[in-house]
Design a protein around this motif. Structure first.
Motif, PDB file in Angstrom:
ATOM      1  N   LEU A  11       0.841  -1.196   0.000  1.00 18.32           N
ATOM      2  CA  LEU A  11       0.000   0.000   0.000  1.00 18.32           C
ATOM      3  C   LEU A  11       0.875   1.245   0.000  1.00 18.32           C
ATOM      4  O   LEU A  11       1.824   1.331   0.784  1.00 18.32           O
ATOM      5  CB  LEU A  11      -0.898  -0.015   1.230  1.00 18.32           C
ATOM      6  CG  LEU A  11      -1.791   1.204   1.454  1.00 18.32           C
ATOM      7  CD1 LEU A  11      -2.823   1.319   0.337  1.00 18.32           C
ATOM      8  CD2 LEU A  11      -2.476   1.113   2.811  1.00 18.32           C
ATOM      9  N   ALA A  40      -5.219  -4.223 -13.767  1.00 18.73           N
ATOM     10  CA  ALA A  40      -6.146  -3.632 -12.809  1.00 18.73           C
ATOM     11  C   ALA A  40      -7.464  -4.394 -12.858  1.00 18.73           C
ATOM     12  O   ALA A  40      -7.785  -5.034 -13.868  1.00 18.73           O
ATOM     13  CB  ALA A  40      -6.360  -2.161 -13.142  1.00 18.73           C
ATOM     14  N   PRO A  88      -3.617   6.782  -7.870  1.00 15.51           N
ATOM     15  CA  PRO A  88      -4.597   5.711  -7.611  1.00 15.51           C
ATOM     16  C   PRO A  88      -4.805   4.802  -8.821  1.00 15.51           C
ATOM     17  O   PRO A  88      -5.030   3.597  -8.646  1.00 15.51           O
ATOM     18  CB  PRO A  88      -5.860   6.491  -7.263  1.00 15.51           C
ATOM     19  CG  PRO A  88      -5.366   7.764  -6.665  1.00 15.51           C
ATOM     20  CD  PRO A  88      -4.125   8.100  -7.459  1.00 15.51           C
ATOM     21  N   ASP A  90      -2.665   3.645 -10.684  1.00 17.65           N
ATOM     22  CA  ASP A  90      -1.585   2.661 -10.769  1.00 17.65           C
ATOM     23  C   ASP A  90      -1.910   1.391  -9.978  1.00 17.65           C
ATOM     24  O   ASP A  90      -1.151   0.420 -10.024  1.00 17.65           O
ATOM     25  CB  ASP A  90      -0.280   3.252 -10.242  1.00 17.65           C
ATOM     26  CG  ASP A  90       0.241   4.401 -11.096  1.00 17.65           C
ATOM     27  OD1 ASP A  90       0.732   5.384 -10.514  1.00 17.65           O
ATOM     28  OD2 ASP A  90       0.151   4.308 -12.335  1.00 17.65           O
ATOM     29  N   THR A  91      -3.011   1.411  -9.251  1.00 19.82           N
ATOM     30  CA  THR A  91      -3.416   0.235  -8.484  1.00 19.82           C
ATOM     31  C   THR A  91      -3.666  -0.941  -9.421  1.00 19.82           C
ATOM     32  O   THR A  91      -4.452  -0.852 -10.365  1.00 19.82           O
ATOM     33  CB  THR A  91      -4.691   0.542  -7.682  1.00 19.82           C
ATOM     34  OG1 THR A  91      -4.396   1.551  -6.708  1.00 19.82           O
ATOM     35  CG2 THR A  91      -5.205  -0.706  -6.985  1.00 19.82           C
ATOM     36  N   GLN A 113       0.630  -7.347  -5.563  1.00 18.87           N
ATOM     37  CA  GLN A 113      -0.417  -6.329  -5.527  1.00 18.87           C
ATOM     38  C   GLN A 113       0.166  -4.976  -5.136  1.00 18.87           C
ATOM     39  O   GLN A 113       0.901  -4.859  -4.146  1.00 18.87           O
ATOM     40  CB  GLN A 113      -1.502  -6.717  -4.529  1.00 18.87           C
ATOM     41  CG  GLN A 113      -2.600  -5.672  -4.348  1.00 18.87           C
ATOM     42  CD  GLN A 113      -3.495  -5.546  -5.560  1.00 18.87           C
ATOM     43  OE1 GLN A 113      -3.960  -6.555  -6.099  1.00 18.87           O
ATOM     44  NE2 GLN A 113      -3.773  -4.319  -5.991  1.00 18.87           N
ATOM     45  N   VAL A 114      -0.175  -3.961  -5.910  1.00 19.96           N
ATOM     46  CA  VAL A 114       0.161  -2.574  -5.584  1.00 19.96           C
ATOM     47  C   VAL A 114      -1.154  -1.811  -5.456  1.00 19.96           C
ATOM     48  O   VAL A 114      -1.962  -1.818  -6.374  1.00 19.96           O
ATOM     49  CB  VAL A 114       1.048  -1.934  -6.670  1.00 19.96           C
ATOM     50  CG1 VAL A 114       1.179  -0.435  -6.430  1.00 19.96           C
ATOM     51  CG2 VAL A 114       2.412  -2.599  -6.695  1.00 19.96           C
ATOM     52  N   THR A 115      -1.333  -1.185  -4.299  1.00 18.47           N
ATOM     53  CA  THR A 115      -2.539  -0.400  -4.057  1.00 18.47           C
ATOM     54  C   THR A 115      -2.121   1.015  -3.694  1.00 18.47           C
ATOM     55  O   THR A 115      -1.314   1.211  -2.774  1.00 18.47           O
ATOM     56  CB  THR A 115      -3.375  -1.000  -2.925  1.00 18.47           C
ATOM     57  OG1 THR A 115      -3.729  -2.348  -3.266  1.00 18.47           O
ATOM     58  CG2 THR A 115      -4.639  -0.194  -2.686  1.00 18.47           C
ATOM     59  N   VAL A 116      -2.664   1.981  -4.421  1.00 19.36           N
ATOM     60  CA  VAL A 116      -2.358   3.387  -4.167  1.00 19.36           C
ATOM     61  C   VAL A 116      -3.633   4.060  -3.672  1.00 19.36           C
ATOM     62  O   VAL A 116      -4.605   4.200  -4.422  1.00 19.36           O
ATOM     63  CB  VAL A 116      -1.829   4.090  -5.423  1.00 19.36           C
ATOM     64  CG1 VAL A 116      -1.446   5.537  -5.095  1.00 19.36           C
ATOM     65  CG2 VAL A 116      -0.643   3.331  -5.995  1.00 19.36           C
ATOM     66  N   SER A 117      -3.605   4.438  -2.417  1.00 23.55           N
ATOM     67  CA  SER A 117      -4.803   5.000  -1.806  1.00 23.55           C
ATOM     68  C   SER A 117      -4.424   5.818  -0.585  1.00 23.55           C
ATOM     69  O   SER A 117      -3.449   5.499   0.113  1.00 23.55           O
ATOM     70  CB  SER A 117      -5.756   3.876  -1.395  1.00 23.55           C
ATOM     71  OG  SER A 117      -6.865   4.382  -0.680  1.00 23.55           O
TER      72      SER A 117
END
Length: 118
Positions: A11, A40, A88, A90-91, A113-117
């Motif tokens: 994250l 995605a 976001p 890029d998630t 997993q990459v999560t941008v938030s």
């Protein structure tokens, strides 16, 4: 056996950074170009960046140009993806890929997993 293992996902906040790694084994890493793809939710898998076998040539997808940098260390059989100024959008799940070539079949890692938030 031929294997690609990604790590480094997680994250991140918008504007932040992450560095992905992909450790290769079971083949002569320095003989192959390598790619990073991402997928995605609800979207097709897309090429993020690619790098030649020597590391002297790279190609970038438009969505990440100027923000992401692919690199490799042939002595460590590892390819990296430095991701800066994350957004976001890029998630996604990020996959390491050895493309199919005359040397052999294509190979995929399991993804990270990459999560941008915020």
């Amino acid at each position: 056996q031929v294997q690609l293992v990604e790590s480094g996902g997680g994250l991140a906040q918008p504007g932040g950074s992450l560095r992905l790694s992909c450790a290769a084994s079971g083949f002569t890493f320095s003989n192959y170009a390598m790619n990073w793809y991402r997928q995605a939710p609800g979207k097709e898998r897309e090429l993020v960046e690619g790098i030649s076998s020597s590391g002297g040539s790279r190609n970038y997808g438009d969505p990440v140009k100027g923000r992401f940098t692919i690199s490799r260390d042939n002595a460590k059989s590892t390819v990296y993806l430095q991701m800066n100024s994350l957004k976001p959008e890029d998630t996604a799940v990020y996959y390491c890929n050895r493309p199919q070539s005359w040397r052999g079949a294509g190979v995929w890692g399991q993804g990270t997993q990459v999560t941008v938030s915020s």
